[in-house]
Motif scaffolding. Structure first.
Motif: not given
Length: 297
Positions: A176-192
């Motif tokens: 319910x909180x802090x979900x945004x940067x988790x999504x971003x780090x997981x999404x951009x791990x290979x293509x930053x």
């Protein structure tokens, strides 16, 4: 390049009908026309007139999906992303607004450079009668990890446009909180590779009453999840960025104060971070300092 690529706009909603109407009007006013809206109702008490909302989006598709129980924005965005059909996807909160050229300008960047994973614009943060811009970056390409780990720069979720094959449904976790940067780090791990448009093309309304309360528990859960990810560990180890990630985690920890109820998660995070450093002594000393200065007994 795709002729008239489709943009999917995922909007989690919990009540707040009047605010939602303003958000839909800002979507209807976009100069870029090829879009669909996915309205994910997080078990609102409000009964929405879907036809009325659809009529606000002249010539655009609106799809409505209601959850059986309230599960927070992360889960709602995950469901919306799974339903999205667009080549590009945006995540707009129900009280955020876009300037008319937001999609036109962000789509243009992704169409011109296939190596860019995500585009973000500057943001006007509004808190009551006060307003301020969030970013001071120049236009251009950036490495996401430099921004978030080293410079502590972050954007607003509503001010981003993603390639759909980069932003996946499973990267939105049920926090319910802090979900945004988790999504971003997981999404951009290979293509930053990301691109900044410094124009202020998004307005984010920060309402302390209607907004989500900051949660220590959710923050700890998000950091533990990231620190346990073998994919992130392997990728950052290869790029010699383990220390950058560790410093990012510690920086987030120093921004709050904690209570006894946070102790279990505090030590779980400590245990999960041991593999991120070659100096057991250093990280232990750091956590002891946090324990002494950040906990209210």
């Amino acid at each position: 390049m795709v002729v008239n690529p489709l943009v999917s706009i995922v909007i989690p909603i919990f009540n707040r009908l009047d605010l939602l109407k303003n958000t839909l009007l800002s979507i209807e006013g976009q100069t870029f026309k090829s879009l669909e809206v996915l309205l994910i109702d997080d078990a609102s008490e409000t009964v929405f007139n879907i036809q009325e909302l659809q009529d606000m989006l002249v010539g655009r598709s609106l799809r409505y999906h209601k959850l059986d129980k309230n599960q927070g924005p992360g889960k709602a965005r995950s469901i919306g992303r799974a339903l999205a059909k667009g080549q590009y996807v945006a995540y707009l909160d129900s009280d955020d607004l876009w300037e008319p050229t937001f999609l036109e300008k962000t789509v243009s960047v992704l169409e011109k450079d296939e190596t860019v994973s995500m585009v973000f614009t500057n943001v006007l943060l509004k808190r009551g009668h006060k307003a301020s811009k969030r970013l001071t970056l120049s236009a251009g390409v950036y490495n996401f990890y430099n921004l978030i780990f080293l410079e502590k720069v972050y954007w607003a979720t509503g001010a981003t446009l993603w390639r759909s094959n980069i932003s996946l449904a499973e990267n939105w976790k049920s926090f319910r909180d802090n979900e945004d940067y988790v999504h971003d780090i997981l999404s951009l791990v290979h293509q930053p590779k990301v691109y900044c448009i410094p124009e202020t093309l998004c307005v984010v309304n920060k309402n302390e009453v209607l907004g989500i309360a900051r949660s220590n528990t959710e923050m700890f859960k998000s950091l533990i999840l990231l620190s346990k990810s073998e994919t992130i560990l392997q990728t950052l180890s290869t790029g010699d960025r383990k220390a950058d990630f560790l410093n990012f985690v510690l920086w987030r920890l120093t921004k709050r104060r904690y209570t006894k109820s946070d102790l279990v998660l505090f030590f779980k995070l400590y245990a999960s971070l041991i593999k991120w450093t070659d100096s057991f002594k250093t990280i232990s000393f750091t956590f002891m300092k946090l324990l002494k200065h950040k906990f209210n007994y």
